[in-house]
Motif scaffolding. Structure first.
Motif, short mmCIF file in Angstrom:
data_model
loop_
_atom_site.label_atom_id
_atom_site.label_comp_id
_atom_site.label_asym_id
_atom_site.label_seq_id
_atom_site.Cartn_x
_atom_site.Cartn_y
_atom_site.Cartn_z
N THR A 7 -1.86 -14.94 14.33
CA THR A 7 -1.27 -14.36 13.13
C THR A 7 0.11 -14.91 12.82
O THR A 7 0.66 -14.64 11.77
CB THR A 7 -1.18 -12.83 13.26
OG1 THR A 7 -0.41 -12.50 14.42
CG2 THR A 7 -2.55 -12.21 13.35
N TYR A 216 -7.40 -7.83 8.05
CA TYR A 216 -7.89 -8.64 6.94
C TYR A 216 -8.58 -9.90 7.44
O TYR A 216 -8.60 -10.19 8.63
CB TYR A 216 -6.72 -9.01 6.01
CG TYR A 216 -5.91 -7.82 5.58
CD1 TYR A 216 -6.41 -6.93 4.64
CD2 TYR A 216 -4.64 -7.60 6.10
CE1 TYR A 216 -5.67 -5.83 4.24
CE2 TYR A 216 -3.89 -6.49 5.70
CZ TYR A 216 -4.41 -5.62 4.77
OH TYR A 216 -3.67 -4.52 4.38
N GLU A 218 -8.69 -14.08 6.36
CA GLU A 218 -8.08 -15.13 5.56
C GLU A 218 -8.83 -16.44 5.79
O GLU A 218 -9.59 -16.59 6.75
CB GLU A 218 -6.60 -15.30 5.92
CG GLU A 218 -5.75 -14.04 5.82
CD GLU A 218 -5.50 -13.56 4.40
OE1 GLU A 218 -5.89 -14.27 3.44
OE2 GLU A 218 -4.90 -12.47 4.24
N ASP A 234 -3.15 -15.97 2.20
CA ASP A 234 -2.46 -14.79 2.71
C ASP A 234 -2.57 -13.67 1.68
O ASP A 234 -1.58 -13.12 1.23
CB ASP A 234 -0.99 -15.11 3.00
CG ASP A 234 -0.27 -13.99 3.72
OD1 ASP A 234 -0.94 -13.26 4.48
OD2 ASP A 234 0.95 -13.84 3.52
N LYS A 236 -4.22 -10.79 2.12
CA LYS A 236 -4.35 -9.47 2.76
C LYS A 236 -5.52 -8.69 2.18
O LYS A 236 -5.45 -7.52 1.84
CB LYS A 236 -3.04 -8.69 2.66
CG LYS A 236 -1.91 -9.33 3.46
CD LYS A 236 -0.61 -8.56 3.34
CE LYS A 236 0.43 -9.12 4.31
NZ LYS A 236 0.73 -10.56 4.06
#
Length: 316
Positions: A7, A216, A218, A234, A236
């Motif tokens: 992350t 989430y 991505e 990004d 989310k």
């Protein structure tokens, strides 16, 4: 790589909502599943003007997971038109004419995510109930089970399959030879959300996939061996089903607010309701810039995980 490290990857140039021209080098036709007629059909759509053509026009069945042939002259897709419950693989001309079945799978089978080798000789596809990857020729001959795996995608040269399989903490990204040998996990981080959907770039040098970041999902891109990992979106939200443009400079992908495919009842309810803005198509450069919703597709995309695939450019 642990979750924390995953992350904290450097995000590259996000600018959500930026409106930009789509260059001709990407191609200007996307193959999508659409519910604009009230049914789930396959459409060819110009992502700029919204001009669209219904290629299946099948009101009594569900058509999903379309893909172009390498020369752009044909499409393959899955349909339950035979009995309402079995999703076989079908092939048709690029205008939707001369549709015919390529497979006759056992009752209740689910073929999905077909992909051609770049020479057009084979189509690889997945079967959802058995997590088996098959290949078949475009004339329907030589059907063969190749390997166990989920969401498999054949490399352009036909030598490797990128796929997902269950690990200790979720689903990871793996690569194996086309015959199922020499399996390697190239992305150690694993997703509990699912929907990884790894896909090769057209030059075979890159892989794009959906990876979990907190709550989430991505879009990420890496080299074919897993090195050079970079987070591309990004938002989310739950971003999935990436597809490279023909010049490998852009990605289309699907976005939704929830991973409804994780629960059978929720998935079935979502598919029955057919909300037209549940999972629209987005566009982003592979360097992470210019992420934007393709507004012309905002209100008629189907809920399945189909990629928005770019039509191959005519060869000069």
């Amino acid at each position: 790589m642990n979750t924390a490290a995953f992350t904290t990857l450097i995000l590259i140039g996000f600018h959500v909502g930026f409106s930009q021209d789509i260059p001709t080098s990407t191609g200007r036709t996307l193959l999508i599943t659409s519910v604009r007629t009230g049914n789930t059909d396959i459409f060819a759509v110009d992502p700029v003007t919204g001009t669209s053509i219904n290629l299946t026009n099948a009101p009594r069945s569900e058509e999903r997971y379309p893909a172009w042939s390498p020369d752009g002259r044909r499409i393959v897709f899955t349909s339950n038109r035979s009995d309402g419950k079995t999703y076989d693989l079908y092939i048709a001309n690029a205008d939707g004419s001369q549709t015919r079945a390529l497979t006759h799978l056992p009752a209740g089978a689910v073929a999905y995510w077909p992909s051609f080798t770049s020479d057009g000789k084979y189509i690889y596809f997945n079967e959802g109930n058995t997590s088996q990857i098959y290949r078949v020729r475009p004339d329907g001959s030589d059907l063969k089970a190749m390997a166990q795996g989920r969401d498999g995608n054949i490399s352009p040269d036909g030598k490797q399959i990128v796929y997902t399989q269950q690990g200790r903490n979720g689903f990871g990204v793996w690569v194996m030879n086309a015959d199922g040998s020499d399996r390697k996990q190239i992305i150690p981080h694993e997703s509990q959300i699912g929907g990884i959907a790894p896909v090769w770039s057209h030059d075979g040098r890159k892989i794009a996939f959906s990876g979990q970041v907190g709550d989430y999902a991505e879009i990420f891109v890496c080299n074919a061996d897993g090195s050079g990992l970079a987070q591309v979106t990004d938002l989310k939200k739950i971003s999935s089903s990436p597809a490279f443009s023909q010049d490998d400079q852009y990605l289309t992908f699907r976005v939704t607010e929830e991973a409804y495919w994780r629960d059978a009842k929720t998935r079935e309810k979502t598919y029955q309701e057919k909300e037209a803005d549940k999972r629209p198509v987005w566009l982003v450069k592979t360097d992470g810039t210019g992420a934007q919703l393709l507004e012309v597709l905002h209100y008629h995309c189907a809920m399945d995980g189909s990629r928005a695939e770019w039509k191959p450019l005519a060869k000069k």
